[in-house]
Design a protein around this motif. Structure first.
Motif, PDB file in Angstrom:
ATOM      1  N   VAL A 179       0.845  -1.202   0.000  1.00  0.00           N
ATOM      2  CA  VAL A 179       0.000   0.000   0.000  1.00  0.00           C
ATOM      3  C   VAL A 179       0.877   1.249   0.000  1.00  0.00           C
ATOM      4  N   SER A 218       1.139   4.186  -2.941  1.00  0.00           N
ATOM      5  CA  SER A 218       1.008   5.602  -2.590  1.00  0.00           C
ATOM      6  C   SER A 218       2.229   6.388  -3.063  1.00  0.00           C
ATOM      7  N   PRO A 268      -3.893   6.860  -6.475  1.00  0.00           N
ATOM      8  CA  PRO A 268      -4.873   7.265  -5.454  1.00  0.00           C
ATOM      9  C   PRO A 268      -5.630   6.058  -4.884  1.00  0.00           C
ATOM     10  N   SER A 269      -6.132   6.204  -3.676  1.00  0.00           N
ATOM     11  CA  SER A 269      -6.891   5.141  -2.978  1.00  0.00           C
ATOM     12  C   SER A 269      -6.166   3.799  -3.046  1.00  0.00           C
ATOM     13  N   GLU A 283      -5.433   1.479  -0.954  1.00  0.00           N
ATOM     14  CA  GLU A 283      -6.040   0.346  -0.237  1.00  0.00           C
ATOM     15  C   GLU A 283      -7.047  -0.390  -1.131  1.00  0.00           C
ATOM     16  N   SER A 284      -7.941   0.373  -1.774  1.00  0.00           N
ATOM     17  CA  SER A 284      -8.954  -0.274  -2.624  1.00  0.00           C
ATOM     18  C   SER A 284      -8.334  -0.777  -3.930  1.00  0.00           C
ATOM     19  N   ARG A 285      -7.314  -0.078  -4.420  1.00  0.00           N
ATOM     20  CA  ARG A 285      -6.645  -0.492  -5.664  1.00  0.00           C
ATOM     21  C   ARG A 285      -5.941  -1.838  -5.507  1.00  0.00           C
TER      22      ARG A 285
END
Length: 340
Positions: free
Chosen positions: A135, A139, A144-145, A147-149
């Motif tokens: 994660v 980053s 962006p995002s 965690e969901s990616r």
């Protein structure tokens, strides 16, 4: 103070054995890389750039073989290591970004699984530690995002995003060397600029040495400290980025410079391609590999391969025009000195 060497490639020769004969893809290449330095390897398709790096990584196809030479990485000759020993180095000490991120990512595994795998294997991290690190890497490369990616699949990412994932994967284990093979091919200009800027930032942040392979001199201008121009499986010219752009000494480098726009020129200038075809490496020429396409070629160019002449401090060019007895030729290109 002398810089500490990270990599020394010495007289590397790599061949491929095909049904029509031996293709001498790399004919005796020597390249140095210091710790914390970025170098570029530039040349047309088929010049031996990628094969030199695939030899270094031990990723040649079954019919490919290193014939001669040394690849000294931190005191070890990679050319002599077993596949098992190379597996401990690949992805851990040396990371590589391949040309096409879509074919380099596994379509049936999530981005998270692919990023975590080298961390669990090489760094012996737990799944939780590997997840957190992955994660963090997403980053770091500007996704962006993150965690969901992590739970998504490669087909859910754009080309530029996939390339960022490849960079994150290559850098996850904090390798000492990052090899980027055409990292901006097939990306639009805006994303291309972002990827190059990202590589510069990462080099400064974690002091990773970088080898950037490209056919585009414009791409290396802003990232690399030194440039090696390759042609016909050999190094045609090597020097600092300033030397290559402002004081080029090889007709092939002149041709490459003439084929990219010069923003410093006031008047419009037609870009000029290099006429002709690269040499047939099934039957490499005995003389200079560029002789058939060179408007300055002399008799000796056809008969004898030129050595790398010292043409300045740390600047060498394999062209007979640099011999003391050669006729003087004014380079048709060179960006002109600046006051920087």
């Amino acid at each position: 103070m002398e810089k500490e060497k990270l990599l020394e490639i010495r007289n590397l020769k790599t061949s491929f054995y095909t049904h029509v004969g031996e293709v001498k893809a790399v004919g005796g290449v020597s390249i140095d890389l210091n710790k914390g330095e970025a170098i570029g390897i530039v040349g047309e398709s088929g010049s031996g750039k990628s094969i030199t790096m695939m030899s270094l990584m031990g990723l040649l196809s079954e019919n490919g073989k290193i014939i001669d030479g040394e690849i000294i990485f931190e005191g070890r000759d990679l050319a002599k290591l077993s596949e098992e020993e190379m597996q401990k180095i690949r992805g851990n000490e040396i990371g590589m970004i391949f040309q096409d991120p879509m074919t380099s990512l596994n379509p049936v595994l999530t981005i998270g699984d692919q990023l975590m795998e080298p961390l669990i294997k090489h760094k012996k991290m737990s799944k939780k530690e590997a997840w957190d690190r992955a994660v963090q890497m997403l980053s770091l490369v500007g996704i962006p995002s993150p965690e969901s990616r992590m739970k998504q699949y490669p087909h859910e990412f754009s080309g530029g995003m996939r390339q960022r994932v490849m960079i994150a994967m290559a850098l996850a284990c904090e390798p000492k060397l990052l090899i980027a093979d055409e990292p901006t091919t097939a990306l639009d200009v805006t994303i291309q600029a972002q990827i190059l800027e990202l590589m510069k930032e990462l080099k400064d942040k974690i002091n990773t040495s970088i080898i950037l392979i490209t056919h585009d001199l414009g791409v290396v201008a802003d990232v690399c400290d030194r440039i090696n121009v390759m042609y016909g499986g050999l190094v045609a010219e090597t020097g600092s980025t300033r030397d290559i752009f402002y004081r080029p000494k090889h007709p092939y480098t002149w041709g490459l410079l003439k084929s990219i726009p010069n923003p410093k020129k006031d008047e419009k200038e037609r870009l000029k391609p290099i006429e002709g075809q690269p040499p047939d490496l099934l039957k490499p020429p005995v003389g200079c590999p560029f002789a058939d396409r060179c408007e300055y070629a002399m008799k000796i160019c056809m008969q004898q391969r030129p050595p790398l002449f010292e043409v300045g401090e740390g600047h060498k060019a394999a062209c007979w025009l640099n011999h003391p007895d050669a006729p003087k030729v004014e380079p048709p290109v060179g960006r002109g000195e600046t006051n920087e």
